[in-house]
Design a protein around this motif. Structure first.
Motif, PDB file in Angstrom:
ATOM      1  N   UNK A  17      41.153  59.075  81.958  1.00 36.95           N
ATOM      2  CA  UNK A  17      42.150  58.940  80.909  1.00 36.95           C
ATOM      3  C   UNK A  17      43.216  60.010  81.082  1.00 36.95           C
ATOM      4  N   UNK A  18      44.459  59.619  80.892  1.00 37.98           N
ATOM      5  CA  UNK A  18      45.561  60.573  80.930  1.00 37.98           C
ATOM      6  C   UNK A  18      45.906  60.969  79.503  1.00 37.98           C
ATOM      7  N   UNK A  19      45.838  62.256  79.231  1.00 33.75           N
ATOM      8  CA  UNK A  19      46.146  62.791  77.900  1.00 33.75           C
ATOM      9  C   UNK A  19      47.100  63.973  78.055  1.00 33.75           C
ATOM     10  N   UNK A  20      47.723  64.359  76.974  1.00 29.47           N
ATOM     11  CA  UNK A  20      48.631  65.506  77.033  1.00 29.47           C
ATOM     12  C   UNK A  20      47.843  66.811  77.169  1.00 29.47           C
ATOM     13  N   UNK A  21      48.491  67.834  77.704  1.00 26.22           N
ATOM     14  CA  UNK A  21      47.879  69.156  77.797  1.00 26.22           C
ATOM     15  C   UNK A  21      47.541  69.654  76.394  1.00 26.22           C
ATOM     16  N   UNK A  22      48.410  69.357  75.436  1.00 24.02           N
ATOM     17  CA  UNK A  22      48.170  69.760  74.045  1.00 24.02           C
ATOM     18  C   UNK A  22      46.887  69.136  73.510  1.00 24.02           C
ATOM     19  N   UNK A  23      46.618  67.878  73.851  1.00 25.17           N
ATOM     20  CA  UNK A  23      45.382  67.217  73.416  1.00 25.17           C
ATOM     21  C   UNK A  23      44.152  67.872  74.027  1.00 25.17           C
ATOM     22  N   UNK A  24      44.251  68.270  75.276  1.00 28.01           N
ATOM     23  CA  UNK A  24      43.133  68.973  75.923  1.00 28.01           C
ATOM     24  C   UNK A  24      42.805  70.242  75.133  1.00 28.01           C
ATOM     25  N   UNK A  25      43.843  70.967  74.733  1.00 32.13           N
ATOM     26  CA  UNK A  25      43.643  72.195  73.970  1.00 32.13           C
ATOM     27  C   UNK A  25      43.092  71.903  72.582  1.00 32.13           C
ATOM     28  N   UNK A  26      43.682  70.927  71.870  1.00 34.45           N
ATOM     29  CA  UNK A  26      43.263  70.607  70.501  1.00 34.45           C
ATOM     30  C   UNK A  26      41.828  70.099  70.445  1.00 34.45           C
ATOM     31  N   UNK A  27      41.426  69.317  71.448  1.00 36.16           N
ATOM     32  CA  UNK A  27      40.063  68.787  71.498  1.00 36.16           C
ATOM     33  C   UNK A  27      39.086  69.764  72.148  1.00 36.16           C
ATOM     34  N   UNK A  28      39.611  70.871  72.655  1.00 33.16           N
ATOM     35  CA  UNK A  28      38.801  71.882  73.334  1.00 33.16           C
ATOM     36  C   UNK A  28      37.983  71.253  74.463  1.00 33.16           C
ATOM     37  N   UNK A  29      38.640  70.370  75.242  1.00 33.48           N
ATOM     38  CA  UNK A  29      37.957  69.690  76.333  1.00 33.48           C
ATOM     39  C   UNK A  29      37.669  70.655  77.470  1.00 33.48           C
ATOM     40  N   UNK A  30      36.478  70.534  78.026  1.00 32.83           N
ATOM     41  CA  UNK A  30      36.065  71.372  79.148  1.00 32.83           C
ATOM     42  C   UNK A  30      35.004  70.613  79.933  1.00 32.83           C
ATOM     43  N   UNK A  31      34.892  70.923  81.204  1.00 36.18           N
ATOM     44  CA  UNK A  31      33.866  70.304  82.040  1.00 36.18           C
ATOM     45  C   UNK A  31      32.499  70.600  81.426  1.00 36.18           C
ATOM     46  N   UNK A  32      31.692  69.553  81.319  1.00 37.13           N
ATOM     47  CA  UNK A  32      30.351  69.676  80.761  1.00 37.13           C
ATOM     48  C   UNK A  32      30.268  69.330  79.279  1.00 37.13           C
ATOM     49  N   UNK A  33      31.408  69.244  78.607  1.00 40.16           N
ATOM     50  CA  UNK A  33      31.415  68.942  77.183  1.00 40.16           C
ATOM     51  C   UNK A  33      31.284  67.437  76.965  1.00 40.16           C
ATOM     52  N   UNK A  34      30.534  67.041  75.927  1.00 42.93           N
ATOM     53  CA  UNK A  34      30.427  65.631  75.583  1.00 42.93           C
ATOM     54  C   UNK A  34      31.693  65.170  74.871  1.00 42.93           C
ATOM     55  N   UNK A  35      32.086  63.930  75.150  1.00 45.70           N
ATOM     56  CA  UNK A  35      33.283  63.343  74.539  1.00 45.70           C
ATOM     57  C   UNK A  35      33.114  61.833  74.548  1.00 45.70           C
ATOM     58  N   UNK A  36      34.012  61.149  73.897  1.00 50.92           N
ATOM     59  CA  UNK A  36      33.980  59.698  73.834  1.00 50.92           C
ATOM     60  C   UNK A  36      35.225  59.114  74.484  1.00 50.92           C
ATOM     61  N   UNK A  37      35.031  58.027  75.244  1.00 50.08           N
ATOM     62  CA  UNK A  37      36.145  57.201  75.694  1.00 50.08           C
ATOM     63  C   UNK A  37      36.275  56.127  74.621  1.00 50.08           C
ATOM     64  N   UNK A  38      37.423  56.060  73.987  1.00 49.14           N
ATOM     65  CA  UNK A  38      37.655  55.091  72.924  1.00 49.14           C
ATOM     66  C   UNK A  38      38.727  54.125  73.409  1.00 49.14           C
ATOM     67  N   UNK A  39      38.353  52.858  73.522  1.00 47.87           N
ATOM     68  CA  UNK A  39      39.237  51.870  74.117  1.00 47.87           C
ATOM     69  C   UNK A  39      39.667  50.881  73.043  1.00 47.87           C
ATOM     70  N   UNK A  40      40.962  50.818  72.818  1.00 52.49           N
ATOM     71  CA  UNK A  40      41.521  49.888  71.836  1.00 52.49           C
ATOM     72  C   UNK A  40      42.558  49.045  72.567  1.00 52.49           C
ATOM     73  N   UNK A  41      42.247  47.782  72.759  1.00 51.38           N
ATOM     74  CA  UNK A  41      43.163  46.909  73.494  1.00 51.38           C
ATOM     75  C   UNK A  41      43.118  45.507  72.908  1.00 51.38           C
TER      76      UNK A  41
END
Length: 69
Positions: free
Chosen positions: A37-61
């Motif tokens: 998924x391509x996200x903004x750098x700001x989103x990476x910071x706000x979500x505190x994303x890091x390797x090893x962290x659990x997250x969800x892929x949310x698909x709305x189409x």
């Protein structure tokens, strides 16, 4: 977290490729499947994303395309 999207795939962040404006997040959802998924750098910071962290892929189409060679 409650959202209306039905396609929610839990996974683990396996890599983050950071560009100048956006980042590509690779999420391992199991079974040898990785979603990108391509996200903004700001989103990476706000979500505190890091390797090893659990997250969800949310698909709305509204449509899914299928192709063959």
């Amino acid at each position: 977290m409650k959202i209306s999207a039905r396609n929610q795939l839990k996974g683990k962040v396996v890599s983050i490729e950071t560009g100048s404006v956006n980042a590509i997040i690779h999420l391992d959802i199991g079974g040898g499947n990785v979603i990108s998924s391509t996200v903004s750098i700001e989103s990476v910071k706000e979500l505190d994303l890091a390797v090893g962290k659990e997250a969800y892929a949310i698909i709305k189409a509204t449509s899914v395309m299928v192709g063959v060679e």
